[in-house]
Scaffold this motif. Structure first.
Motif, short mmCIF file in Angstrom:
data_model
loop_
_atom_site.label_atom_id
_atom_site.label_comp_id
_atom_site.label_asym_id
_atom_site.label_seq_id
_atom_site.Cartn_x
_atom_site.Cartn_y
_atom_site.Cartn_z
N PHE A 1 0.83 -1.21 0.00
CA PHE A 1 0.00 0.00 0.00
C PHE A 1 0.87 1.25 0.00
O PHE A 1 0.51 2.26 -0.62
N GLU A 2 2.00 1.19 0.71
CA GLU A 2 2.88 2.35 0.79
C GLU A 2 3.80 2.48 -0.41
O GLU A 2 4.09 3.60 -0.86
N ARG B 1 -5.88 -10.02 -0.66
CA ARG B 1 -6.05 -9.35 0.63
C ARG B 1 -6.50 -7.89 0.43
O ARG B 1 -7.35 -7.39 1.18
N ALA B 2 -5.93 -7.22 -0.57
CA ALA B 2 -6.37 -5.85 -0.87
C ALA B 2 -7.84 -5.84 -1.27
O ALA B 2 -8.60 -4.95 -0.87
N ILE C 1 -13.63 -4.82 -0.08
CA ILE C 1 -14.99 -5.34 0.13
C ILE C 1 -15.47 -4.98 1.53
O ILE C 1 -16.63 -4.55 1.71
N ASP C 2 -14.60 -5.12 2.52
CA ASP C 2 -14.98 -4.74 3.88
C ASP C 2 -15.36 -3.26 3.95
O ASP C 2 -16.31 -2.89 4.65
N ALA C 3 -14.62 -2.43 3.21
CA ALA C 3 -14.90 -0.99 3.23
C ALA C 3 -16.25 -0.69 2.59
O ALA C 3 -17.01 0.15 3.08
N CYS D 1 -6.53 0.31 -2.31
CA CYS D 1 -6.95 -1.00 -2.82
C CYS D 1 -7.16 -0.94 -4.33
O CYS D 1 -6.76 -1.85 -5.06
N THR D 2 -7.77 0.14 -4.80
CA THR D 2 -7.97 0.32 -6.23
C THR D 2 -6.65 0.44 -6.96
O THR D 2 -6.45 -0.14 -8.03
#
Length: 199
Positions: free
Chosen positions: A16-17, A56-57, A62-64, A93-94
């Motif tokens: 992510f970073e 995982r991303a 999906i959780d968001a 994530c996108t």
């Protein structure tokens, strides 16, 4: 949480970073305080690790979406979804999904099967969200097909970096999504008036 899951979350946070493109085992292992051998032990290979990170991303995305409250109306829902996509975790994530696609991973096996399954879950999450916003269940799949692909396009839009211009385009999309949800036939939109030849 098992050691593999803990490592996966750490690698995903690192990606992510720093991005997915160019990811190699030794530098990422050093960055999270482990060894490349440990990553190979838990994931088998660099490709398997990348596949797990993409999944995982997608799980986090999906959780968001599942956590987004429904709003009144599909148009408002699409605009709210776009706003959520501009912030983390959905924004990053996108980015990960787009990077995986840009490097040709999405269409490759074993990525293809993993991403296909994740995409199915993503679509279901979007459908559930838009139903919470008032989309009829019998028409929500069509709305999601339009909205999902279009929002990825807006995310990548190279014609402008102005947030107001992108928001205007998204609102046009949202209005079309609302019309589809309401059962309006959009096939005639944009067609020129029929003309009759004389003489």
């Amino acid at each position: 949480m098992g050691r593999r899951e803990d490592l996966l979350d750490q690698v995903t946070d690192h990606v992510f970073e720093h991005g997915l493109i160019g990811l190699t085992l030794r530098p990422v292992a050093a960055a999270i305080g482990t060894s490349d051998r440990m990553l190979i032990y838990h994931f088998g290979s660099r490709d398997e690790l990348v596949a797990a990170v993409v999944t995982r991303a997608e799980d986090r995305a999906i959780d968001a979406v599942d956590a987004l409250p429904g709003v009144t109306g599909v148009r408002q829902g699409v605009n709210a979804l776009w706003a959520a996509l501009q912030t983390d975790p959905l924004h990053r994530c996108t980015d990960i999904y787009v990077q995986a696609a840009a490097t040709g991973l999405i269409g490759q096996e074993r990525f293809a099967a993993i991403v296909c399954e994740a995409n199915d879950r993503w679509v279901r999450a979007l459908e559930d969200y838009l139903v919470r916003c008032g989309a009829p269940p019998e028409r929500v799949a069509r709305v999601v097909r339009l909205v999902d692909s279009s929002l990825y396009g807006f995310h990548l839009d190279l014609s402008t970096d102005r947030a107001d211009e992108l928001a205007m385009g998204v609102d046009d999309l949202a209005a079309a999504a609302q019309a589809i949800a309401a059962g309006r036939d959009l096939t005639a939109l944009g067609r020129p008036e029929a003309t009759t030849s004389v003489g």
